[in-house]
Write a protein that holds these residues in place. Structure first.
Motif, PDB file in Angstrom:
ATOM      1  N   LYS A  73     -18.237 -12.597  -7.167  1.00  7.64           N
ATOM      2  CA  LYS A  73     -19.493 -13.219  -7.587  1.00  7.64           C
ATOM      3  C   LYS A  73     -19.727 -14.568  -6.927  1.00  7.64           C
ATOM      4  O   LYS A  73     -20.838 -15.101  -6.980  1.00  7.64           O
ATOM      5  CB  LYS A  73     -19.504 -13.380  -9.113  1.00  7.64           C
ATOM      6  CG  LYS A  73     -19.516 -12.058  -9.866  1.00  7.64           C
ATOM      7  CD  LYS A  73     -19.547 -12.281 -11.360  1.00  7.64           C
ATOM      8  CE  LYS A  73     -19.587 -10.964 -12.119  1.00  7.64           C
ATOM      9  NZ  LYS A  73     -19.606 -11.132 -13.584  1.00  7.64           N
ATOM     10  N   SER A  74     -18.707 -15.126  -6.318  1.00  9.17           N
ATOM     11  CA  SER A  74     -18.846 -16.429  -5.667  1.00  9.17           C
ATOM     12  C   SER A  74     -19.415 -16.323  -4.254  1.00  9.17           C
ATOM     13  O   SER A  74     -19.765 -17.337  -3.656  1.00  9.17           O
ATOM     14  CB  SER A  74     -17.484 -17.141  -5.607  1.00  9.17           C
ATOM     15  OG  SER A  74     -16.963 -17.340  -6.910  1.00  9.17           O
ATOM     16  N   PHE A  75     -19.486 -15.098  -3.699  1.00  7.87           N
ATOM     17  CA  PHE A  75     -20.007 -14.925  -2.342  1.00  7.87           C
ATOM     18  C   PHE A  75     -21.523 -15.058  -2.340  1.00  7.87           C
ATOM     19  O   PHE A  75     -22.208 -14.432  -3.142  1.00  7.87           O
ATOM     20  CB  PHE A  75     -19.611 -13.557  -1.789  1.00  7.87           C
ATOM     21  CG  PHE A  75     -18.174 -13.468  -1.357  1.00  7.87           C
ATOM     22  CD1 PHE A  75     -17.802 -13.785  -0.064  1.00  7.87           C
ATOM     23  CD2 PHE A  75     -17.191 -13.076  -2.258  1.00  7.87           C
ATOM     24  CE1 PHE A  75     -16.483 -13.693   0.335  1.00  7.87           C
ATOM     25  CE2 PHE A  75     -15.870 -12.992  -1.866  1.00  7.87           C
ATOM     26  CZ  PHE A  75     -15.507 -13.305  -0.561  1.00  7.87           C
ATOM     27  N   ARG A  76     -22.047 -15.858  -1.400  1.00  6.93           N
ATOM     28  CA  ARG A  76     -23.494 -16.043  -1.310  1.00  6.93           C
ATOM     29  C   ARG A  76     -24.166 -14.885  -0.584  1.00  6.93           C
ATOM     30  O   ARG A  76     -25.241 -14.435  -0.952  1.00  6.93           O
ATOM     31  CB  ARG A  76     -23.809 -17.348  -0.575  1.00  6.93           C
ATOM     32  CG  ARG A  76     -23.422 -18.600  -1.329  1.00  6.93           C
ATOM     33  CD  ARG A  76     -23.741 -19.829  -0.521  1.00  6.93           C
ATOM     34  NE  ARG A  76     -25.157 -19.905  -0.208  1.00  6.93           N
ATOM     35  CZ  ARG A  76     -25.643 -20.497   0.888  1.00  6.93           C
ATOM     36  NH1 ARG A  76     -24.828 -21.012   1.775  1.00  6.93           N
ATOM     37  NH2 ARG A  76     -26.934 -20.552   1.088  1.00  6.93           N
ATOM     38  N   PHE A  77     -23.541 -14.410   0.513  1.00  8.60           N
ATOM     39  CA  PHE A  77     -24.154 -13.385   1.346  1.00  8.60           C
ATOM     40  C   PHE A  77     -23.156 -12.244   1.559  1.00  8.60           C
ATOM     41  O   PHE A  77     -22.184 -12.419   2.297  1.00  8.60           O
ATOM     42  CB  PHE A  77     -24.547 -13.961   2.719  1.00  8.60           C
ATOM     43  CG  PHE A  77     -25.570 -15.049   2.656  1.00  8.60           C
ATOM     44  CD1 PHE A  77     -26.902 -14.766   2.440  1.00  8.60           C
ATOM     45  CD2 PHE A  77     -25.190 -16.372   2.827  1.00  8.60           C
ATOM     46  CE1 PHE A  77     -27.841 -15.778   2.388  1.00  8.60           C
ATOM     47  CE2 PHE A  77     -26.116 -17.387   2.780  1.00  8.60           C
ATOM     48  CZ  PHE A  77     -27.455 -17.089   2.559  1.00  8.60           C
ATOM     49  N   PRO A  78     -23.388 -11.094   0.950  1.00  7.21           N
ATOM     50  CA  PRO A  78     -22.477  -9.971   1.198  1.00  7.21           C
ATOM     51  C   PRO A  78     -22.474  -9.552   2.664  1.00  7.21           C
ATOM     52  O   PRO A  78     -21.500  -8.960   3.137  1.00  7.21           O
ATOM     53  CB  PRO A  78     -23.025  -8.857   0.301  1.00  7.21           C
ATOM     54  CG  PRO A  78     -24.428  -9.246  -0.013  1.00  7.21           C
ATOM     55  CD  PRO A  78     -24.455 -10.739  -0.019  1.00  7.21           C
ATOM     56  N   GLN A  79     -23.560  -9.876   3.400  1.00  7.18           N
ATOM     57  CA  GLN A  79     -23.613  -9.495   4.812  1.00  7.18           C
ATOM     58  C   GLN A  79     -22.473 -10.114   5.613  1.00  7.18           C
ATOM     59  O   GLN A  79     -22.141  -9.638   6.698  1.00  7.18           O
ATOM     60  CB  GLN A  79     -24.941  -9.936   5.444  1.00  7.18           C
ATOM     61  CG  GLN A  79     -26.169  -9.358   4.774  1.00  7.18           C
ATOM     62  CD  GLN A  79     -26.776 -10.345   3.805  1.00  7.18           C
ATOM     63  OE1 GLN A  79     -26.089 -10.842   2.924  1.00  7.18           O
ATOM     64  NE2 GLN A  79     -28.062 -10.616   3.953  1.00  7.18           N
TER      65      GLN A  79
END
Length: 209
Positions: A73-79
């Motif tokens: 949940k801490s990731f801003r961009f899954p890309q």
């Protein structure tokens, strides 16, 4: 293509764009098809997982990981999981090129070709280098590093007359205007103008309060 302003999408192009050259994916498939070692299949699984994660909420995989795995949940961009996918594919392509070279050496030993595995590998590497040299400068334009690493005009002005705290007003609008004027980023001049203002997070780099 975002470099000429023709890209239309809800996401940030530079977060969703990854390119390794025309030869990389086929060679990675060669490795997966011809090499039965566990490490190869682990790399394949890692690459596939990286792609599925990079697709974000477009597939159930990332949604499940988002709900179950700590820290996701801490990731801003899954890309940004494209980094994992591209790394795995690049290593697999190297292994695939090695396997293809060995196969070709066997054919040459049988007298069917005068082209050596070294010729084959050199041709693939050269083709990939030319491919990337033609396609990627648009996405990663080159410019004078000294101009970008020097303090912007606004920072120099503030250094002469210290103030309390600095706030970057309408920074997103400034960037979008530069993007429109440049029609992408083929022309960097509007960005050179914009950087003379106080950009977000400039305090971290220039020690501003």
């Amino acid at each position: 293509d975002v470099s000429d302003g023709t890209y239309r999408g809800p996401d940030l192009f530079w977060e969703s764009h990854g390119y390794l050259g025309l030869c990389t994916a086929p060679l990675a498939l060669v490795a997966l098809w011809s090499d039965r070692r566990r490490a190869v299949w682990a790399l394949g699984a890692l690459g596939l997982l990286g792609i599925l994660f990079a697709l974000g909420p477009a597939t159930p995989v990332y949604r499940v990981a988002f709900a179950v795995l700590p820290g996701i949940k801490s990731f801003r961009f899954p890309q940004r999981f494209l980094f994992v996918a591209c790394g795995a594919l690049a290593v697999l392509a190297g292994l695939g090129l090695t396997r293809a070279g060995r196969w070709w050496s066997g054919r040459r030993a049988a007298g069917t070709s005068r082209i050596t595995a070294l010729h084959l590998g050199g041709a693939v590497v050269a083709l990939t280098a030319i491919d990337l040299a033609l396609t990627q400068p648009r996405q990663n334009p080159l410019d004078d590093a000294g101009a970008w690493l020097s303090p912007p005009a606004a920072v120099r002005a503030l250094a002469r007359e210290p103030v309390g705290r600095v706030y970057s007003m309408e920074s997103s609008a400034v960037h979008q205007r530069a993007y429109r004027l440049a029609r992408g980023w083929s022309d960097l001049e509007p960005y050179r103008v914009a950087r003379e203002l106080i950009q977000p997070n400039a305090n971290l780099y220039w020690s501003l309060p």
